[in-house]
Design a protein around this motif. Structure first.
Motif, PDB file in Angstrom:
ATOM      1  N   PRO A 221      -6.744   7.378   0.484  1.00 18.80           N
ATOM      2  CA  PRO A 221      -5.332   7.639   0.182  1.00 18.80           C
ATOM      3  C   PRO A 221      -4.691   6.540  -0.660  1.00 18.80           C
ATOM      4  CG  PRO A 221      -5.782   7.981   2.516  1.00 18.80           C
ATOM      5  CD  PRO A 221      -7.008   7.360   1.928  1.00 18.80           C
ATOM      6  N   ASP A 222      -5.107   5.297  -0.478  1.00 17.92           N
ATOM      7  CA  ASP A 222      -4.439   4.206  -1.195  1.00 17.92           C
ATOM      8  C   ASP A 222      -5.275   3.621  -2.331  1.00 17.92           C
ATOM      9  OD1 ASP A 222      -6.335   2.872   0.221  1.00 17.92           O
ATOM     10  OD2 ASP A 222      -4.975   1.503   1.243  1.00 17.92           O
ATOM     11  N   GLY A 223      -6.329   4.322  -2.709  1.00 20.30           N
ATOM     12  CA  GLY A 223      -7.086   3.896  -3.887  1.00 20.30           C
ATOM     13  C   GLY A 223      -7.883   2.621  -3.711  1.00 20.30           C
ATOM     14  N   ARG A 224      -8.186   2.271  -2.462  1.00 23.72           N
ATOM     15  CA  ARG A 224      -9.005   1.072  -2.225  1.00 23.72           C
ATOM     16  C   ARG A 224     -10.312   1.502  -1.567  1.00 23.72           C
ATOM     17  NH1 ARG A 224      -5.690  -3.330   0.872  1.00 23.72           N
ATOM     18  NH2 ARG A 224      -5.610  -1.686   2.458  1.00 23.72           N
TER      19      ARG A 224
ATOM     20  N   GLY B  96       0.822  -1.218   0.000  1.00 20.20           N
ATOM     21  CA  GLY B  96       0.000   0.000   0.000  1.00 20.20           C
ATOM     22  C   GLY B  96       0.844   1.250   0.000  1.00 20.20           C
TER      23      GLY B  96
ATOM     24  N   ALA C 254      -5.854  -1.123   5.912  1.00 19.66           N
ATOM     25  CA  ALA C 254      -4.891  -0.061   6.201  1.00 19.66           C
ATOM     26  C   ALA C 254      -5.673   1.045   6.886  1.00 19.66           C
ATOM     27  CB  ALA C 254      -4.256   0.463   4.917  1.00 19.66           C
TER      28      ALA C 254
ATOM     29  N   PHE D 147      -5.815   5.313   8.055  1.00 18.70           N
ATOM     30  CA  PHE D 147      -5.277   6.656   7.810  1.00 18.70           C
ATOM     31  C   PHE D 147      -6.037   7.673   8.647  1.00 18.70           C
ATOM     32  CE2 PHE D 147      -5.090   4.123   3.923  1.00 18.70           C
ATOM     33  CZ  PHE D 147      -3.722   4.117   3.680  1.00 18.70           C
TER      34      PHE D 147
ATOM     35  N   LEU E 214      -0.410  -1.161   6.733  1.00 26.33           N
ATOM     36  CA  LEU E 214       0.021   0.227   6.553  1.00 26.33           C
ATOM     37  C   LEU E 214      -0.839   1.127   7.423  1.00 26.33           C
ATOM     38  CD1 LEU E 214       1.754   2.272   4.904  1.00 26.33           C
ATOM     39  CD2 LEU E 214      -0.148   2.364   3.281  1.00 26.33           C
TER      40      LEU E 214
ATOM     41  N   GLU F  87      -2.675   2.887  -9.010  1.00 26.31           N
ATOM     42  CA  GLU F  87      -3.510   1.850  -8.401  1.00 26.31           C
ATOM     43  C   GLU F  87      -2.558   0.830  -7.765  1.00 26.31           C
ATOM     44  OE1 GLU F  87      -6.785   2.213  -8.304  1.00 26.31           O
ATOM     45  OE2 GLU F  87      -6.362   4.091  -9.348  1.00 26.31           O
ATOM     46  N   PRO F  88      -3.066   0.032  -6.815  1.00 23.65           N
ATOM     47  CA  PRO F  88      -2.203  -0.984  -6.203  1.00 23.65           C
ATOM     48  C   PRO F  88      -1.581  -1.895  -7.277  1.00 23.65           C
ATOM     49  CG  PRO F  88      -4.260  -0.772  -5.000  1.00 23.65           C
ATOM     50  CD  PRO F  88      -4.404   0.069  -6.227  1.00 23.65           C
TER      51      PRO F  88
ATOM     52  N   ARG G  39       1.441   8.014  -5.924  1.00 21.15           N
ATOM     53  CA  ARG G  39       0.428   9.068  -6.079  1.00 21.15           C
ATOM     54  C   ARG G  39       1.020  10.432  -5.751  1.00 21.15           C
ATOM     55  NH1 ARG G  39      -5.604   7.501  -4.588  1.00 21.15           N
ATOM     56  NH2 ARG G  39      -5.813   5.832  -6.088  1.00 21.15           N
TER      57      ARG G  39
ATOM     58  N   ILE H  43       5.691  10.558   3.460  1.00 20.84           N
ATOM     59  CA  ILE H  43       5.187  10.926   2.136  1.00 20.84           C
ATOM     60  C   ILE H  43       4.354  12.187   2.286  1.00 20.84           C
ATOM     61  CG2 ILE H  43       3.752  10.194   0.188  1.00 20.84           C
ATOM     62  CD1 ILE H  43       4.441   7.274   1.025  1.00 20.84           C
TER      63      ILE H  43
ATOM     64  N   THR I 247       1.564   2.700  -3.403  1.00 21.30           N
ATOM     65  CA  THR I 247       0.475   3.464  -4.005  1.00 21.30           C
ATOM     66  C   THR I 247       0.509   4.905  -3.504  1.00 21.30           C
ATOM     67  OG1 THR I 247      -0.812   1.432  -3.876  1.00 21.30           O
ATOM     68  CG2 THR I 247      -1.998   3.407  -4.478  1.00 21.30           C
ATOM     69  N   LEU I 248       0.688   5.057  -2.197  1.00 19.78           N
ATOM     70  CA  LEU I 248       0.754   6.404  -1.624  1.00 19.78           C
ATOM     71  C   LEU I 248       1.940   7.174  -2.187  1.00 19.78           C
ATOM     72  CD1 LEU I 248      -1.370   5.341   0.378  1.00 19.78           C
ATOM     73  CD2 LEU I 248      -0.107   6.473   2.182  1.00 19.78           C
TER      74      LEU I 248
ATOM     75  N   GLU J  83       1.538  -6.618   4.472  1.00 20.48           N
ATOM     76  CA  GLU J  83       2.005  -5.482   5.251  1.00 20.48           C
ATOM     77  C   GLU J  83       0.808  -4.663   5.721  1.00 20.48           C
ATOM     78  OE1 GLU J  83       6.161  -3.800   4.126  1.00 20.48           O
ATOM     79  OE2 GLU J  83       4.682  -2.386   3.389  1.00 20.48           O
TER      80      GLU J  83
ATOM     81  N   TYR K 244       4.147   7.310   7.695  1.00 16.56           N
ATOM     82  CA  TYR K 244       3.362   6.069   7.681  1.00 16.56           C
ATOM     83  C   TYR K 244       4.235   4.945   8.200  1.00 16.56           C
ATOM     84  CZ  TYR K 244       0.445   8.789   4.534  1.00 16.56           C
ATOM     85  OH  TYR K 244      -0.352   9.776   3.994  1.00 16.56           O
TER      86      TYR K 244
END
Lengths: 275, 298
Positions: free
Chosen positions: B66-69, A229, B103, B105, B149, A251-252, A236, B133, A232-233, B147, B138
């Protein structure tokens, strides 16, 4: 935006043959100085000392926004220990660009020499051309290299980039040479077009990211396909830089990750990602 | 004031200053994000017994995280910052860290930083690693599915807890239907949660008790079964009372949620058995926020 005109140093047509230390020309060191005093500042040149007036013609007034025109690769230590403001270098830069820098922005329109961003602590450096060896490294005798901030190189980078690096990010659109991230303590080094031999030599922690590896270093383990993950951060965030970074996957994604250098502490990682 | 046959009593809800935070949970898919979010916000109806009041604010599309999920946004409130800090760490550690693929955030950018993954990282036993970041740190903790996050900190802000209104209906079925309609509408309001099961509470309380050890006890004035023996606040034909409690990050959000809820209940009207809407207060002396029902609806 400041209403003041930028302070522009234009190099004379004929310059001394020796290398020069230009570190006096940073926003925080010139702040509050009248033009007359700026002209008399001394610049080490070989075994002599020259004044600013001997080397540059100067115009403008905004010491927070400095432009050096006609810079050549003999101009060393430009922006060293800089803490604020903006320094634009039109031309090439010599060694130790931004050494020990803590804040502000250095933009170089040409190439830079060795030890750029050495022991950098903060701020940002943007290099349009190539960078020499030891980018973001520790100078001899120092235990830690770059420990904060961000360096972006649009060209290629020499060997030993990120040597003893402790924190921050080195972002390379081209290739990086041999021993990238050697003895790295932490931080991120990424080269969109790959690396030379022995990446991560002796690295303890930190992250190296490449699109491929010519050979997996013998002291690195792993290579399983995984998704992280944090990538991805990171991608981005980097995408906002544009240029070659605009193409980064947001994307992941599945990557291969190698842990090492197992001959040492071995908690660093080389990530091979489809960049 | 009568709206669609429903009497809006001339009273107000009394709410209190709280500390609140928002965290975002993402996962491989919505199902697992919700498993974690449900567990995190479980047993978090009232600060009296649970330490915090928590709930799922809304679903998050992949484009919003933040992680596109896909994910869920969770709000957590407590009476004290100390309790909030403690509960956030415990709950995230036991319910999000443990839940496959998740994850976590920060969901706020303003306010005081409080630990989110800052101490959870030690679960990594030395294999944890951090990345900064865009100025945010993180932590990456190796776990058995890959993992975990988590952002190092989230933010804590001054918030409002205990906004409420009471729905008085002819019978329990009508009460449930009205309350469900209110909750359905209120779920679209940002920055608020309704922390009780399904958003609705049937055991409204009054301050004090005949038993010394209890600081609160059943709100007998609204209990239909006690109507004949206590000074009842229920209209003659009312056979049930449901309460909706609202916690929000801002006074404006609680006010808006109250308005939306009241409108939804009124829309059902007298024909659906809704007789009156009231609110709980302590005479206005305890809570710093007052939400006057008639003013909100005017």
């Amino acid at each position: 935006m400041s209403a003041l005109a930028p302070l522009i140093f234009t190099a004379q047509d004929v310059l001394p043959a020796q290398r020069m230390d230009i570190s006096a020309l940073t926003p925080q060191r010139l702040a509050g100085l009248p033009l007359k005093e700026i002209m008399t500042l001394s610049l080490p040149c070989g075994k002599r000392r020259l004044s600013v007036a001997d080397v540059f013609t100067v115009q403008g007034e905004d010491t927070a926004n400095i432009i050096i025109k006609g810079a050549v690769s003999r101009f060393d230590r430009m922006g060293a220990t800089m803490s604020e403001g903006s320094l634009m270098v039109e031309g090439d830069a010599g060694a130790y660009l931004g050494q020990g820098m803590t804040g502000g922005l250095i933009t170089v329109k040409g190439a830079v020499g060795i030890f750029a961003a050495a022991q950098m602590r903060g701020g940002a450096i943007d290099i349009s051309g190539d960078a020499g060896d030891f980018l973001g490294a520790a100078v001899p005798g120092e235990m830690q290299g770059m420990a904060g901030g961000q360096v972006r190189v649009r060209g290629n980078v020499g060997h030993r980039a990120g040597d003893r690096m402790r924190r921050g990010a080195i972002l390379i659109e081209g290739r990086v040479g041999d021993y990238a991230g050697s003895r790295m303590l932490a931080g991120t080094l990424m080269a969109l077009k790959g690396c030379g031999t022995h990446p991560g030599y002796g690295m303890r922690r930190g992250t190296l990211i490449f699109p491929n590896l010519n050979a997996i270093p013998a002291t690195f383990n792993g290579g399983d396909r995984q998704t992280f993950g944090v990538l991805t951060l990171l991608f981005r965030s980097l995408q906002k830089l544009g240029g070659g970074f605009a193409q980064l996957p947001t994307e992941p994604i599945v990557v291969q990750r190698y842990l090492g250098d197992r001959s040492g502490d071995g908690r660093g990682e080389i990530i091979v990602a489809p960049l | 004031m009568i709206k669609n046959g429903v009497l809006i009593e001339d009273t107000f809800a009394e709410a209190f200053g709280m500390r609140g935070t928002r965290i975002l949970i993402t996962a491989e898919n919505l199902k697992w994000a919700y498993h974690a979010a449900h567990a995190l916000t479980g047993f978090a109806t009232s600060v009296i017994g649970c330490g915090v009041e928590a709930g799922i604010e809304r679903r998050l599309d992949p484009s919003e995280t933040p992680d596109g999920r896909p994910g869920a946004s969770v709000l957590i409130f407590s009476a004290s910052s100390k309790e909030l800090i403690s509960q956030v760490e415990k709950r995230v550690g036991q319910t999000v860290l443990t839940c496959p693929t998740t994850a976590v955030f920060a969901g706020l950018t303003e306010g005081d930083a409080i630990p989110l993954g800052k101490n959870l990282r030690y679960f990594g036993d030395g294999w944890q690693a951090s990345k900064v970041i865009d100025g945010k740190r993180y932590w990456r903790i190796p776990v058995m599915d890959g993992e975990f996050l988590c952002q190092e900190t989230t933010r804590m802000v001054r918030a409002v807890g205990g906004g409420n209104f009471l729905i008085l209906t002819g019978n329990t079925s009508q009460g449930l239907a009205a309350a469900e309609a209110a909750i359905e509408a209120m779920r679209h309001v940002r920055d608020v949660i309704m922390p009780f099961p399904g958003g609705v509470v049937r055991s409204g309380s009054k301050v004090g008790s005949r038993y010394k050890t209890l600081s609160a006890s059943t709100n007998d004035a609204y209990c239909p079964t006690l109507r004949s023996v206590v000074q009842s606040a229920l209209p003659n034909e009312a056979g049930s009372c449901m309460e909706i409690v609202i916690d929000g990050l801002t006074e404006a959000a609680v006010r808006e949620a109250t308005r939306v809820g009241l409108e939804a209940v009124c829309a059902r009207g007298r024909d659906a058995g809704v007789m009156a809407i009231s609110a709980g207060n302590y005479g206005g002396k305890l809570g710093q926020f007052h939400f006057h029902l008639r003013e909100i609806l005017s």
